[in-house]
Design a protein around this motif. Structure first.
Motif, PDB file in Angstrom:
ATOM      1  N   GLY A 157       0.823  -1.195   0.000  1.00  0.00           N
ATOM      2  CA  GLY A 157       0.000   0.000   0.000  1.00  0.00           C
ATOM      3  C   GLY A 157       0.860   1.249   0.000  1.00  0.00           C
ATOM      4  O   GLY A 157       1.874   1.314   0.706  1.00  0.00           O
ATOM      5  N   THR A 158       0.466   2.240  -0.770  1.00  0.00           N
ATOM      6  CA  THR A 158       1.281   3.454  -0.859  1.00  0.00           C
ATOM      7  C   THR A 158       1.258   4.282   0.420  1.00  0.00           C
ATOM      8  O   THR A 158       2.123   5.138   0.620  1.00  0.00           O
ATOM      9  N   ASN A 159       0.284   4.027   1.311  1.00  0.00           N
ATOM     10  CA  ASN A 159       0.226   4.735   2.593  1.00  0.00           C
ATOM     11  C   ASN A 159       0.684   3.859   3.762  1.00  0.00           C
ATOM     12  O   ASN A 159       0.455   4.208   4.916  1.00  0.00           O
ATOM     13  N   PRO A 161       2.892   2.716   6.563  1.00  0.00           N
ATOM     14  CA  PRO A 161       4.002   3.348   7.286  1.00  0.00           C
ATOM     15  C   PRO A 161       5.252   2.476   7.370  1.00  0.00           C
ATOM     16  O   PRO A 161       6.325   2.979   7.701  1.00  0.00           O
ATOM     17  N   PHE A 162       5.124   1.187   7.053  1.00  0.00           N
ATOM     18  CA  PHE A 162       6.277   0.288   7.097  1.00  0.00           C
ATOM     19  C   PHE A 162       7.172   0.403   5.859  1.00  0.00           C
ATOM     20  O   PHE A 162       8.239  -0.221   5.826  1.00  0.00           O
ATOM     21  N   VAL A 163       6.740   1.169   4.843  1.00  0.00           N
ATOM     22  CA  VAL A 163       7.539   1.277   3.612  1.00  0.00           C
ATOM     23  C   VAL A 163       7.731   2.727   3.172  1.00  0.00           C
ATOM     24  O   VAL A 163       7.898   3.009   1.991  1.00  0.00           O
ATOM     25  N   GLN A 164       7.740   3.629   4.124  1.00  0.00           N
ATOM     26  CA  GLN A 164       7.981   5.035   3.785  1.00  0.00           C
ATOM     27  C   GLN A 164       9.444   5.385   4.048  1.00  0.00           C
ATOM     28  O   GLN A 164       9.956   5.062   5.121  1.00  0.00           O
ATOM     29  N   PRO A 165      10.132   6.028   3.130  1.00  0.00           N
ATOM     30  CA  PRO A 165       9.657   6.448   1.808  1.00  0.00           C
ATOM     31  C   PRO A 165       9.561   5.270   0.842  1.00  0.00           C
ATOM     32  O   PRO A 165      10.318   4.306   0.940  1.00  0.00           O
ATOM     33  N   LEU A 166       8.642   5.374  -0.117  1.00  0.00           N
ATOM     34  CA  LEU A 166       8.427   4.283  -1.053  1.00  0.00           C
ATOM     35  C   LEU A 166       9.672   3.974  -1.865  1.00  0.00           C
ATOM     36  O   LEU A 166       9.903   2.826  -2.254  1.00  0.00           O
ATOM     37  N   SER A 167      10.483   4.996  -2.095  1.00  0.00           N
ATOM     38  CA  SER A 167      11.702   4.790  -2.884  1.00  0.00           C
ATOM     39  C   SER A 167      12.659   3.824  -2.203  1.00  0.00           C
ATOM     40  O   SER A 167      13.464   3.154  -2.878  1.00  0.00           O
ATOM     41  N   GLN A 168      12.578   3.720  -0.881  1.00  0.00           N
ATOM     42  CA  GLN A 168      13.452   2.792  -0.167  1.00  0.00           C
ATOM     43  C   GLN A 168      13.090   1.351  -0.505  1.00  0.00           C
ATOM     44  O   GLN A 168      13.969   0.509  -0.717  1.00  0.00           O
ATOM     45  N   LEU A 169      11.796   1.068  -0.573  1.00  0.00           N
ATOM     46  CA  LEU A 169      11.377  -0.275  -0.973  1.00  0.00           C
ATOM     47  C   LEU A 169      11.744  -0.534  -2.423  1.00  0.00           C
ATOM     48  O   LEU A 169      12.207  -1.625  -2.770  1.00  0.00           O
ATOM     49  N   GLU A 170      11.558   0.450  -3.274  1.00  0.00           N
ATOM     50  CA  GLU A 170      11.905   0.277  -4.680  1.00  0.00           C
ATOM     51  C   GLU A 170      13.389  -0.061  -4.837  1.00  0.00           C
ATOM     52  O   GLU A 170      13.760  -0.905  -5.655  1.00  0.00           O
ATOM     53  N   GLY A 171      14.228   0.587  -4.037  1.00  0.00           N
ATOM     54  CA  GLY A 171      15.654   0.283  -4.074  1.00  0.00           C
ATOM     55  C   GLY A 171      15.947  -1.126  -3.596  1.00  0.00           C
ATOM     56  O   GLY A 171      16.787  -1.837  -4.174  1.00  0.00           O
ATOM     57  N   ALA A 172      15.247  -1.552  -2.541  1.00  0.00           N
ATOM     58  CA  ALA A 172      15.438  -2.909  -2.022  1.00  0.00           C
ATOM     59  C   ALA A 172      15.019  -3.944  -3.049  1.00  0.00           C
ATOM     60  O   ALA A 172      15.704  -4.956  -3.255  1.00  0.00           O
ATOM     61  N   ALA A 179      12.287  -9.712  -8.815  1.00  0.00           N
ATOM     62  CA  ALA A 179      11.242  -9.185  -7.928  1.00  0.00           C
ATOM     63  C   ALA A 179      10.530  -8.030  -8.596  1.00  0.00           C
ATOM     64  O   ALA A 179      11.084  -7.339  -9.451  1.00  0.00           O
ATOM     65  N   ARG A 180       9.297  -7.850  -8.185  1.00  0.00           N
ATOM     66  CA  ARG A 180       8.506  -6.739  -8.683  1.00  0.00           C
ATOM     67  C   ARG A 180       7.544  -6.281  -7.589  1.00  0.00           C
ATOM     68  O   ARG A 180       7.252  -7.024  -6.643  1.00  0.00           O
ATOM     69  N   ILE A 181       7.050  -5.033  -7.737  1.00  0.00           N
ATOM     70  CA  ILE A 181       6.110  -4.445  -6.774  1.00  0.00           C
ATOM     71  C   ILE A 181       4.790  -4.190  -7.475  1.00  0.00           C
ATOM     72  O   ILE A 181       4.766  -3.690  -8.601  1.00  0.00           O
ATOM     73  N   THR A 182       3.701  -4.499  -6.796  1.00  0.00           N
ATOM     74  CA  THR A 182       2.375  -4.025  -7.200  1.00  0.00           C
ATOM     75  C   THR A 182       1.885  -3.085  -6.112  1.00  0.00           C
ATOM     76  O   THR A 182       1.719  -3.495  -4.963  1.00  0.00           O
ATOM     77  N   TRP A 183       1.706  -1.822  -6.471  1.00  0.00           N
ATOM     78  CA  TRP A 183       1.266  -0.818  -5.499  1.00  0.00           C
ATOM     79  C   TRP A 183      -0.255  -0.785  -5.420  1.00  0.00           C
ATOM     80  O   TRP A 183      -0.946  -0.837  -6.434  1.00  0.00           O
ATOM     81  N   ILE A 184      -0.764  -0.688  -4.191  1.00  0.00           N
ATOM     82  CA  ILE A 184      -2.192  -0.472  -3.942  1.00  0.00           C
ATOM     83  C   ILE A 184      -2.352   0.993  -3.549  1.00  0.00           C
ATOM     84  O   ILE A 184      -1.956   1.412  -2.461  1.00  0.00           O
ATOM     85  N   PHE A 191      -3.974  -2.778   3.888  1.00  0.00           N
ATOM     86  CA  PHE A 191      -4.601  -2.464   2.605  1.00  0.00           C
ATOM     87  C   PHE A 191      -5.944  -1.758   2.754  1.00  0.00           C
ATOM     88  O   PHE A 191      -6.737  -1.723   1.823  1.00  0.00           O
ATOM     89  N   GLU A 192      -6.172  -1.202   3.954  1.00  0.00           N
ATOM     90  CA  GLU A 192      -7.331  -0.339   4.119  1.00  0.00           C
ATOM     91  C   GLU A 192      -7.081   0.967   3.365  1.00  0.00           C
ATOM     92  O   GLU A 192      -5.956   1.452   3.293  1.00  0.00           O
ATOM     93  N   VAL A 193      -8.128   1.502   2.756  1.00  0.00           N
ATOM     94  CA  VAL A 193      -8.035   2.756   2.012  1.00  0.00           C
ATOM     95  C   VAL A 193      -8.978   3.756   2.675  1.00  0.00           C
ATOM     96  O   VAL A 193     -10.166   3.459   2.868  1.00  0.00           O
ATOM     97  N   LYS A 194      -8.445   4.905   3.032  1.00  0.00           N
ATOM     98  CA  LYS A 194      -9.241   5.923   3.720  1.00  0.00           C
ATOM     99  C   LYS A 194     -10.475   6.291   2.888  1.00  0.00           C
ATOM    100  O   LYS A 194     -10.384   6.559   1.698  1.00  0.00           O
TER     101      LYS A 194
END
Length: 221
Positions: A157-159, A161-172, A179-184, A191-194
């Motif tokens: 999920g793009t929100n 808190p365990f993967v902020q900033p998102l670029s850090q996960l992308e680098g990993a 490996a690949r990422i699917t963003w929600i 995966f709750e969405v406000k």
């Protein structure tokens, strides 16, 4: 059904739920829970049901600390041994079946550690990989990921808190072999969405098509 796990402290067993699709099975997806909930959390139940609708056998299971009635995870080595025991149990039941390791948060990270340590599976799926503790990006949990040989899918999920900033996960993920990422978009750690009201089982079921598409991609290649 239960699976025996040989822990350093002695023999243990963990509860499992082996469930079949209506028709011929395409393979077995083992599903591990997150740190704060066991295998019967509605998110995982809904997720597994949708995978069975897509033709897969599912095996949900608990980690030993849940079986012992504890709320906090035990040593990572215990979870790795549990993953090994679960996959061995699947292989004894279905020697020719493809086996996919999938975990919510902690359960997925433990699967990645097991595979980095030599466990053989066809692929890995992480539902909310906990890259670092919330607010602690200087504490990444990634050093083992380049050693993972199997294809990996990070559903994030793009929100979260365990993967902020998102670029850090992308680098990993870029450091991984395959490996690949699917963003929600707008998704949190579960995966709750406000502003969008959905029950946990519906949220889990909604992620299953992403996993099926990943498996289809891997099997084509």
């Amino acid at each position: 059904m239960s699976v025996a796990v040989d822990l350093p402290s002695g023999a243990a067993s963990v509860t499992t739920a082996w469930e079949e699709p209506d028709g011929e099975s395409r393979g077995v997806i083992a599903i591990a829970h997150g740190a704060g909930a066991g295998m019967d959390h509605p998110f995982l139940v809904g997720f597994a049901a949708a995978l069975r609708d897509a033709g897969f056998t599912t095996l949900r299971f608990n980690f030993p600390y849940v079986e012992a009635g504890r709320r906090m995870p035990g040593p990572a080595a215990h979870a790795v041994l549990t993953w090994r025991a679960v996959v061995a149990s699947i292989r004894s039941e279905r020697p020719e079946a493809g086996i996919w390791a999938c975990g919510k948060s902690y359960g997925g990270r433990m699967a990645s550690m097991a595979v980095a340590d030599g466990l053989d599976v066809d692929g890995l799926v992480y539902l909310g990989y906990p890259l670092h503790p919330p607010g602690r990006p200087e504490k990444p949990r990634v050093e083992h990921l380049p050693a993972v040989h199997a294809p990996q899918l990070f559903v994030e999920g793009t929100n979260d808190p365990f993967v902020q900033p998102l670029s850090q996960l992308e680098g990993a993920v870029a450091s991984c072999r395959d490996a690949r990422i699917t963003w929600i978009d707008g998704g949190g750690h579960s995966f709750e969405v406000k502003g969008v009201k959905r029950t946990a089982d519906v949220v889990g079921a909604g992620l299953a098509p992403l996993v099926v598409a990943f498996i289809d991609e891997v099997e084509r290649h």
